[in-house]
Scaffold this active site. Structure first.
Site, PDB file in Angstrom:
ATOM      1  N   ARG A  36       0.812  -1.228   0.000  1.00 12.42           N
ATOM      2  CA  ARG A  36       0.000   0.000   0.000  1.00 12.42           C
ATOM      3  C   ARG A  36       0.845   1.279   0.000  1.00 12.42           C
ATOM      4  O   ARG A  36       0.386   2.320  -0.446  1.00 12.42           O
ATOM      5  CB  ARG A  36      -0.906   0.027   1.232  1.00 12.42           C
ATOM      6  CG  ARG A  36      -1.904  -1.114   1.311  1.00 12.42           C
ATOM      7  CD  ARG A  36      -3.229  -0.702   0.719  1.00 12.42           C
ATOM      8  NE  ARG A  36      -4.212  -1.760   0.775  1.00 12.42           N
ATOM      9  CZ  ARG A  36      -5.114  -1.894   1.737  1.00 12.42           C
ATOM     10  NH1 ARG A  36      -5.154  -1.033   2.724  1.00 12.42           N
ATOM     11  NH2 ARG A  36      -5.988  -2.865   1.699  1.00 12.42           N
ATOM     12  N   ASP A 141     -14.731  12.917  10.299  1.00 12.22           N
ATOM     13  CA  ASP A 141     -13.808  11.827   9.967  1.00 12.22           C
ATOM     14  C   ASP A 141     -12.431  12.306  10.417  1.00 12.22           C
ATOM     15  O   ASP A 141     -12.211  13.495  10.616  1.00 12.22           O
ATOM     16  CB  ASP A 141     -13.811  11.560   8.458  1.00 12.22           C
ATOM     17  CG  ASP A 141     -13.252  10.186   8.108  1.00 12.22           C
ATOM     18  OD1 ASP A 141     -14.041   9.265   7.843  1.00 12.22           O
ATOM     19  OD2 ASP A 141     -12.011  10.026   8.115  1.00 12.22           O
TER      20      ASP A 141
HETATM   21  C1  LIG Z   1     -14.872   2.265   5.737  1.00 11.63           C
HETATM   22  S1  LIG Z   1     -15.098   3.979   6.073  1.00 11.63           S
HETATM   23  C2  LIG Z   1     -16.777   3.960   6.668  1.00 11.63           C
HETATM   24  C3  LIG Z   1     -17.634   5.039   6.045  1.00 11.63           C
HETATM   25  C4  LIG Z   1     -19.115   5.018   6.462  1.00 11.63           C
HETATM   26  N1  LIG Z   1     -19.282   5.138   7.877  1.00 11.63           N
HETATM   27  C5  LIG Z   1     -19.786   3.758   5.961  1.00 11.63           C
HETATM   28  O1  LIG Z   1     -20.106   2.870   6.739  1.00 11.63           O
HETATM   29  O2  LIG Z   1     -20.003   3.648   4.748  1.00 11.63           O
HETATM   30  C6  LIG Z   1     -14.153   4.199   7.585  1.00 11.63           C
HETATM   31  C7  LIG Z   1     -13.778   5.661   7.846  1.00 11.63           C
HETATM   32  O3  LIG Z   1     -13.306   5.742   9.209  1.00 11.63           O
HETATM   33  C8  LIG Z   1     -12.340   6.770   9.252  1.00 11.63           C
HETATM   34  N2  LIG Z   1     -11.543   6.632  10.487  1.00 11.63           N
HETATM   35  C9  LIG Z   1     -10.582   5.724  10.782  1.00 11.63           C
HETATM   36  N3  LIG Z   1     -10.083   5.937  12.008  1.00 11.63           N
HETATM   37  C10 LIG Z   1     -10.764   7.008  12.514  1.00 11.63           C
HETATM   38  C11 LIG Z   1     -10.704   7.718  13.741  1.00 11.63           C
HETATM   39  N4  LIG Z   1      -9.846   7.379  14.702  1.00 11.63           N
HETATM   40  N5  LIG Z   1     -11.520   8.770  13.926  1.00 11.63           N
HETATM   41  C12 LIG Z   1     -12.401   9.137  12.946  1.00 11.63           C
HETATM   42  N6  LIG Z   1     -12.506   8.502  11.760  1.00 11.63           N
HETATM   43  C13 LIG Z   1     -11.696   7.439  11.550  1.00 11.63           C
HETATM   44  C14 LIG Z   1     -11.538   6.552   7.970  1.00 11.63           C
HETATM   45  O4  LIG Z   1     -10.823   7.722   7.604  1.00 11.63           O
HETATM   46  C15 LIG Z   1     -12.655   6.181   6.970  1.00 11.63           C
HETATM   47  O5  LIG Z   1     -13.092   7.298   6.261  1.00 11.63           O
END
Ligand SMILES: C[S@@+](CC[C@H](N)C(=O)[O-])C[C@H]1O[C@@H](n2cnc3c(N)ncnc32)[C@H](O)[C@@H]1O
Length: 272
Positions: A36, A141
């Site tokens: 990655r 986010d």
């Molecule tokens: C797979 S996406 C989920 C998006 C949406 N909630 C959905 O279910 O379709 C996960 C998101 O979590 C965010 N993320 C990861 N760690 C985080 C943190 N500590 N605080 C806030 N957001 C976080 C990532 O940047 C990413 O955009």
């Protein structure tokens, strides 16, 4: 050039990611990290992971960390993903708020915005007199990159292909000329959403008024159990009595100690 990652370099990246975002990489994801991040190292003309670790650590702006996080984690999302939650909002929650005509919702890992815009569409589609309601959605986010995309509200047309045409028509503008093939969310949706960078690992969230609903979907799966437990208990604190927490369909709070009442497989309730 093929990159190799030493045990120490892997541990460094893993610790950085965990400490800042809560994301747990596991013991043996070295090849994932190499595959990655290789393109990024090449782009930066770096010849080793040692130089990259130093670069990320020394970048006080946090921008490189965000890039690394975006490359190592997934931002995958969709409009109307896991639609049962939106059915529940329409059928079970909104009728109970009809008297106050007020609802405050937090989409807490909103990625590129499909989740909060879906919530907004559900609100507009479900109540009889939306103009009389006070809808408020906080969408956050950790990644500034996905948030910038979300705030623009601009998507490739394919992203809304599965959404019924009449809903697309009511809530999106169709791109013409240079914007052919794109759709943009209409201002009535953007007007009720505030985008903000928030890290779910923070001890406190700068959210003063209690919330009716929290969506935290498809991110807790990357957190270890103690991290999930801390987070879910913080969410409890920010909800009104009678409020709900939605988690992703492949997630579970079964092994986590929390005060919520489980009312459906991925829906938790703070008793009224
Ligand atoms: C797979 S996406 C989920 C998006 C949406 N909630 C959905 O279910 O379709 C996960 C998101 O979590 C965010 N993320 C990861 N760690 C985080 C943190 N500590 N605080 C806030 N957001 C976080 C990532 O940047 C990413 O955009």
């Amino acid at each position: 050039m093929e990159y190799a990652i030493s045990k120490q370099e892997y541990e460094k990246i893993r610790t950085l990611l965990y400490d800042e975002s809560g994301i747990s990489l596991g013991d043996s994801k070295q090849s994932l990290v190499v595959s990655r991040l290789t393109k990024r190292l090449r782009h930066l003309h770096m010849d080793s992971f040692a130089s990259y670790c130093e670069y990320v650590t020394q970048d006080n702006s946090g921008e490189e960390f965000t890039r690394m996080l975006d490359l190592l984690s997934t931002n995958k999302t969709d409009f109307f993903r896991e639609p049962k939650h939106f059915d529940f909002l329409r059928e079970r929650i909104l009728p109970t708020r009809e008297k106050d005509k007020q609802i405050r919702i937090w989409s807490s890992a909103c990625s590129t915005g499909e989740e909060p815009y879906t919530i907004a569409m559900t609100l507009y589609e479900s109540v009889r007199t939306p103009e009389q309601w006070n809808f408020q959605i906080l969408a956050s986010d950790i990644s500034t990159r996905v948030l910038a995309h979300a705030a623009k509200g601009l998507y490739a047309e394919e992203r809304v292909r599965e959404v019924p045409a009449e809903i697309v028509k009511r809530h999106f503008l169709q791109g013409r000329g240079d914007s052919e093939g794109l759709v943009k969310v209409k201002p009535h949706l953007s007007a009720i959403i505030t985008f903000r960078r928030l890290n779910l690992m923070d001890d406190r969230f700068p959210i003063k008024a209690p919330l009716d609903l929290i969506f935290c979907r498809n991110v807790m799966i990357y957190f270890d159990r103690p991290t999930q437990e801390r987070l879910v208990n913080k969410f409890y604190h920010h909800l009104k009595p009678g409020g709900y927490l939605f988690i992703g369909h492949s997630e579970s709070l079964q092994w986590v100690s929390h005060p919520f009442k489980s009312i459906a497989p991925t829906i938790y309730w703070k008793e009224a």
